[in-house]
Design an enzyme around this catalytic site. Structure first.
Site, PDB file in Angstrom:
ATOM      1  N   GLU A 163       0.863  -1.182   0.000  1.00 13.77           N
ATOM      2  CA  GLU A 163       0.000   0.000   0.000  1.00 13.77           C
ATOM      3  C   GLU A 163       0.893   1.225   0.000  1.00 13.77           C
ATOM      4  O   GLU A 163       1.900   1.278   0.720  1.00 13.77           O
ATOM      5  CB  GLU A 163      -0.899   0.004   1.239  1.00 13.77           C
ATOM      6  N   GLU A 168      -2.369  11.222   4.024  1.00 12.28           N
ATOM      7  CA  GLU A 168      -3.412  10.934   4.998  1.00 12.28           C
ATOM      8  C   GLU A 168      -3.433  12.066   6.016  1.00 12.28           C
ATOM      9  O   GLU A 168      -2.394  12.639   6.341  1.00 12.28           O
ATOM     10  CB  GLU A 168      -3.164   9.604   5.712  1.00 12.28           C
TER      11      GLU A 168
END
Length: 289
Positions: A163, A168
């Site tokens: 990933e 974020e």
């Protein structure tokens, strides 16, 4: 052949065998050494090879974007139901607007959208740029990230196949932007994930460019061109540390609550909250000439 000649040949062979036993080895065959190969150097294309400038109105372009749907918690105990409703993902005024809302949706009390390019934009290496303005408020968890297009390694899709978290942000820690990678050897569930963070004082009031330069030997993450995290491929790594030699697709979403986003609870009075995206651009990796 005459006996004298036979005797002479026999004597020579015995002499050679004795010399071999006494440690005299024949000279090795001479070969021409192969010149060392210079490592390839890479850059990125001057213009995007995949992009969405959002110069249209309505739902996101179906030729470029799909949806993930549902309210399963998504492995993180998230509180939203992802929909394909226009109210949760809409293109207007030159922007993509992803909106999390406080409303009954499916089996959840929040709705949102999770867009992805799988099957429409799958990339192996390149420079990914997303210009976006982030939501604010405790309980919001927007992300710009990538997952493997196929399951090539290990026995579990995640984390074995990797990933890439380009951006974020969790609303209880306003303006603190994170980049991370997750693999079988390096992931948050075992406390070994690799990443870093940077303060972006205007993350929710101004647009910023979140980017990842992905090459065969490293990834570099930046905000507005300022690199703040680099993950390098060590020469001893195998797929458990570096599965990033296979295609990945891009995701854009806002989660509500969850294991990270909900650590300080969820302020239900802040909704609706939106992540506004000005553009998405992918530049192809090319070899320097």
């Amino acid at each position: 052949m005459r006996p004298l000649a036979l005797l002479l040949i026999f004597s020579l062979n015995v002499y050679a065998a004795c010399q071999q036993k006494e440690g005299t080895t024949p000279a090795p065959a001479v070969s021409t050494p192969t010149p060392p190969t210079s490592p390839k150097e890479y850059t990125f294309s001057d213009t995007p090879t995949w992009q969405d400038e959002f110069e249209y109105s309505g739902k996101p372009d179906p030729a470029k974007w799909g949806y993930e749907l549902g309210g399963s918690g998504w492995g993180n105990n998230e509180l939203q139901n992802y929909t394909n409703n226009l109210e949760n993902a809409q293109v207007k005024d030159g922007h993509l607007v992803i909106t999390a809302r406080k409303e009954t949706s499916g089996n959840r009390q929040f709705s949102s959208a999770r867009l992805l390019t799988k099957g429409k934009g799958d990339f192996l290496y390149g420079k990914i740029e997303v210009k976006a303005k982030l939501p604010t408020g405790v309980g919001t968890w927007p992300a710009i990230w990538m997952l493997a297009s196929d399951s090539n390694y290990g026995t579990q899709y995640w984390p074995d196949n990797g990933e890439i978290d380009i951006m974020e942000h969790v609303g209880f820690d306003q303006n603190n932007v994170h980049a991370n990678i997750h693999t079988k050897a390096f992931n948050h569930s075992i406390g070994t994930n690799k990443g870093n963070n940077i303060i972006v004082p205007t993350a929710s009031t101004e647009f910023h460019v979140y980017s990842c330069e992905w090459k065969p030997d490293y990834m570099a993450f930046a905000v507005d061109g300022k690199e703040y995290f680099r993950f390098e491929r060590n020469s001893g790594y195998n797929w458990t540390q570096w599965p990033f030699d296979r295609k990945q697709f891009l995701l854009l979403n806002i989660a509500v609550g969850g294991n990270w986003g909900g650590q300080k609870g969820v302020d239900e009075n802040i909704f609706p909250q939106s992540m506004i995206v000005d553009y998405v651009r992918v530049y192809e990796l090319v070899e320097k000439k």
